[in-house]
Design a protein around this motif. Sequence first.
Motif, PDB file in Angstrom:
ATOM      1  N   SER A 182      98.213  87.069 113.551  1.00 29.44           N
ATOM      2  CA  SER A 182      99.345  86.445 114.261  1.00 29.44           C
ATOM      3  C   SER A 182      99.306  86.568 115.457  1.00 29.44           C
ATOM      4  O   SER A 182      98.736  87.417 116.274  1.00 29.44           O
ATOM      5  N   HIS A 334     113.834  77.368 106.074  1.00 29.23           N
ATOM      6  CA  HIS A 334     113.004  78.011 105.039  1.00 29.23           C
ATOM      7  C   HIS A 334     113.530  79.246 104.575  1.00 29.23           C
ATOM      8  O   HIS A 334     113.155  79.818 103.415  1.00 29.23           O
ATOM      9  N   PHE A 368     106.862  74.952 102.692  1.00 28.88           N
ATOM     10  CA  PHE A 368     106.603  75.468 103.842  1.00 28.88           C
ATOM     11  C   PHE A 368     105.064  76.350 103.445  1.00 28.88           C
ATOM     12  O   PHE A 368     104.293  76.381 104.295  1.00 28.88           O
ATOM     13  N   GLU A 371     101.962  74.382 102.723  1.00 33.43           N
ATOM     14  CA  GLU A 371     101.639  73.753 103.984  1.00 33.43           C
ATOM     15  C   GLU A 371     100.411  74.595 104.846  1.00 33.43           C
ATOM     16  O   GLU A 371      99.631  74.231 105.684  1.00 33.43           O
ATOM     17  N   ASN A 372     101.167  76.043 105.031  1.00 40.27           N
ATOM     18  CA  ASN A 372     100.642  76.662 106.091  1.00 40.27           C
ATOM     19  C   ASN A 372      99.920  78.095 105.602  1.00 40.27           C
ATOM     20  O   ASN A 372      99.360  78.703 106.217  1.00 40.27           O
ATOM     21  N   TYR A 373      99.949  78.392 104.246  1.00 43.59           N
ATOM     22  CA  TYR A 373      99.475  79.489 103.971  1.00 43.59           C
ATOM     23  C   TYR A 373      98.309  79.462 102.711  1.00 43.59           C
ATOM     24  O   TYR A 373      98.681  80.119 101.736  1.00 43.59           O
ATOM     25  N   LYS A 377      92.066  77.329 103.678  1.00 38.63           N
ATOM     26  CA  LYS A 377      92.509  77.128 105.004  1.00 38.63           C
ATOM     27  C   LYS A 377      92.169  78.481 105.915  1.00 38.63           C
ATOM     28  O   LYS A 377      91.436  78.486 106.959  1.00 38.63           O
TER      29      LYS A 377
END
Length: 396
Positions: A182, A334, A368, A371-373, A377
Amino acid sequence: MKILMLLSRVPYLLDKGDKLRAFYQLQRLAEKHEIILFALAEETDPLEEATEELQKYCKQVYFYSLQKSSIIRNLAGSFWNKKPIQVNYFYHAKAQLQINALIAQHQPDHIYCQLIRMAEYVRHVKHIPKTLDYMDAFSKGMLRRAEIAPFHLKPVFRLEAARLKKYEAAIFSDFRYKTIISRQDRDFIAHPRHKDIAIVPNGIQTSYFHPLDLPKKYDLVFTGNMNYAPNIEAAVYLVKKVLPLVKKQFPEIKVLLAGANPSYQVLSLESPNVTVSGWLPDIREAYASSHVFVAPLFIGTGVQNKVLEAMAMKVPCVTTQLVNNGVGAANNCHLLVANTPVEFAQHIHTLLTNRDLNEKLIQRALNFVHENYSWSKAVAQLEQVFDPEYENVEHS
């Protein structure tokens, strides 16, 4: 590409964050690359089962079993060699010989080293491109542990934090590429070029962690390795500081503390209101059988996968700002952020009584995570780091 992957733990069973990250990364990398795996093994590791599972993805699997006598000798060396205790703990001369032999035998195209505790084994290797996955800023996590440690242990944690901070910077130039979980953790690495470290997040196996329709036996749940200091502190905080406030309005409230190796501090929390389950063969049952996931974590670093798992299973989450800094979710959209016992109690009350808000929160949280985790990807981002052209692009 032939990749030699060096791990400080056997990535099976997936009961710790570094194991989980390593397993899903090697699983995806194996789709396009040849993986040679080397991992340090503890006495309790189920090596036969691990070998059977890991050979599905790795061309070769090698373990080096840590010996208690060697560990004690290495820890004693911390008094004179000035390296962090955990670097000394995981460094063994015989393991070094085995790694040297593996490099000579397999001649990998790339060496991928997870965590600074394994960096010592390949710092000297100059002829092969290398990537170091810092994963977390260990020095910052250790400093936070010093803040809550017993008075007589504070100097030990502070010394270890200072050594880790120095070591994290010292090994920076020994690796061509660096990754971390992160931006928050990247900013804690005390090197002038820390922004060169690529952000490679974790993912969630959404085909596994998905909503399940099970009876709700518990009102609140917290999961994790219950012998890990940040999780112990969180469990104690939940039961000792938050639960008494919640019980004023919900006297019969039921709390589940689920996870492997519960310490005596966690076991002592068991009561008519609190269940300590220990290891569960399927952790999804803990999430699915509970109304609200609560993670009052105030120490530790990285991204808390337990929060992402709960979100993926449509269990509403209440956690701290520290945790959400890593997750990157939107407060009140969220999940809900709390930083005091009163705030935790208020949010828990809201989620247990406001069904409309609950439904909106969990659906947005599910979207969420999807889409992000994604592990696909995340590993694609890691492969970009391995690409020789990576040095010529700007890092976000």
